[in-house]
Design a protein around this motif. Structure first.
Motif, mmCIF file in Angstrom:
data_model
loop_
_atom_site.group_PDB
_atom_site.id
_atom_site.type_symbol
_atom_site.label_atom_id
_atom_site.label_comp_id
_atom_site.label_asym_id
_atom_site.label_seq_id
_atom_site.Cartn_x
_atom_site.Cartn_y
_atom_site.Cartn_z
ATOM 1 N N TYR A 1 56.277 69.473 32.640
ATOM 2 C CA TYR A 1 55.390 69.365 33.765
ATOM 3 C C TYR A 1 55.397 67.899 33.935
ATOM 4 O O TYR A 1 55.054 66.999 32.853
ATOM 5 C CB TYR A 1 53.854 69.992 33.837
ATOM 6 C CG TYR A 1 54.109 71.410 33.477
ATOM 7 C CD1 TYR A 1 54.207 72.212 34.580
ATOM 8 C CD2 TYR A 1 54.048 71.971 32.314
ATOM 9 C CE1 TYR A 1 54.076 73.803 34.583
ATOM 10 C CE2 TYR A 1 54.121 73.310 32.176
ATOM 11 C CZ TYR A 1 54.245 74.241 33.371
ATOM 12 O OH TYR A 1 54.377 75.660 33.321
ATOM 13 N N THR B 1 52.793 65.159 36.184
ATOM 14 C CA THR B 1 51.465 65.138 36.995
ATOM 15 C C THR B 1 50.948 63.463 37.040
ATOM 16 O O THR B 1 51.068 62.681 36.595
ATOM 17 C CB THR B 1 50.391 65.851 36.497
ATOM 18 O OG1 THR B 1 50.964 67.134 36.212
ATOM 19 C CG2 THR B 1 49.500 66.093 37.529
ATOM 20 N N HIS C 1 47.663 61.328 38.442
ATOM 21 C CA HIS C 1 46.047 61.641 38.158
ATOM 22 C C HIS C 1 45.514 60.378 39.010
ATOM 23 O O HIS C 1 46.119 59.258 38.660
ATOM 24 C CB HIS C 1 45.423 61.696 37.287
ATOM 25 C CG HIS C 1 45.706 63.091 36.538
ATOM 26 N ND1 HIS C 1 45.419 64.211 37.123
ATOM 27 C CD2 HIS C 1 46.654 63.343 35.454
ATOM 28 C CE1 HIS C 1 46.165 65.331 36.173
ATOM 29 N NE2 HIS C 1 46.843 64.895 35.468
ATOM 30 N N TYR D 1 48.338 65.688 41.361
ATOM 31 C CA TYR D 1 49.644 65.731 42.124
ATOM 32 C C TYR D 1 50.804 65.923 41.397
ATOM 33 O O TYR D 1 51.256 64.893 40.517
ATOM 34 C CB TYR D 1 49.531 64.566 42.997
ATOM 35 C CG TYR D 1 50.928 64.680 43.976
ATOM 36 C CD1 TYR D 1 50.666 65.656 45.100
ATOM 37 C CD2 TYR D 1 51.856 63.961 43.823
ATOM 38 C CE1 TYR D 1 51.776 65.542 46.038
ATOM 39 C CE2 TYR D 1 52.795 64.020 44.697
ATOM 40 C CZ TYR D 1 52.807 64.758 45.859
ATOM 41 O OH TYR D 1 53.978 64.810 46.670
ATOM 42 N N GLY D 2 51.307 67.342 40.966
ATOM 43 C CA GLY D 2 52.542 67.268 40.193
ATOM 44 C C GLY D 2 53.401 68.334 40.471
ATOM 45 O O GLY D 2 53.435 69.094 41.547
#
Length: 78
Positions: free
Chosen positions: A63, A65, A67, A77-78
């Motif tokens: 993942y 992301t 921040h 937001y990822g």
């Protein structure tokens, strides 16, 4: 490994070769914080980029992301 106060980058490229361990409860990650993180500016106002996060129970998925104040915690937001 913590590189806080060691260097700061505005443009360029950073590379890492990372071996990811497998196992329940592990959460290996490679991420960057804003340069002012250790000087007292609280998260998420300094920004954070999660380049790679892997849940140890499934090492086949990674993942990424972003921040910031408008999108932090579980709302990254990822």
């Amino acid at each position: 490994m913590n590189t806080g106060n060691k260097f700061s980058v505005q443009y360029g490229r950073i590379e890492a070769r990372i071996r990811v361990p497998k196992g329940n409860g592990l959460w290996p990650a490679f991420w960057m914080m804003g340069a002012d993180f250790l000087s007292g500016r609280p998260w998420p106002y300094n920004g954070e980029v999660d380049i790679m996060e892997v849940l140890g129970r499934n090492t086949l998925e990674a993942y990424s992301t972003l921040h910031a104040p408008a999108y932090n915690g579980g709302n990254g937001y990822g």
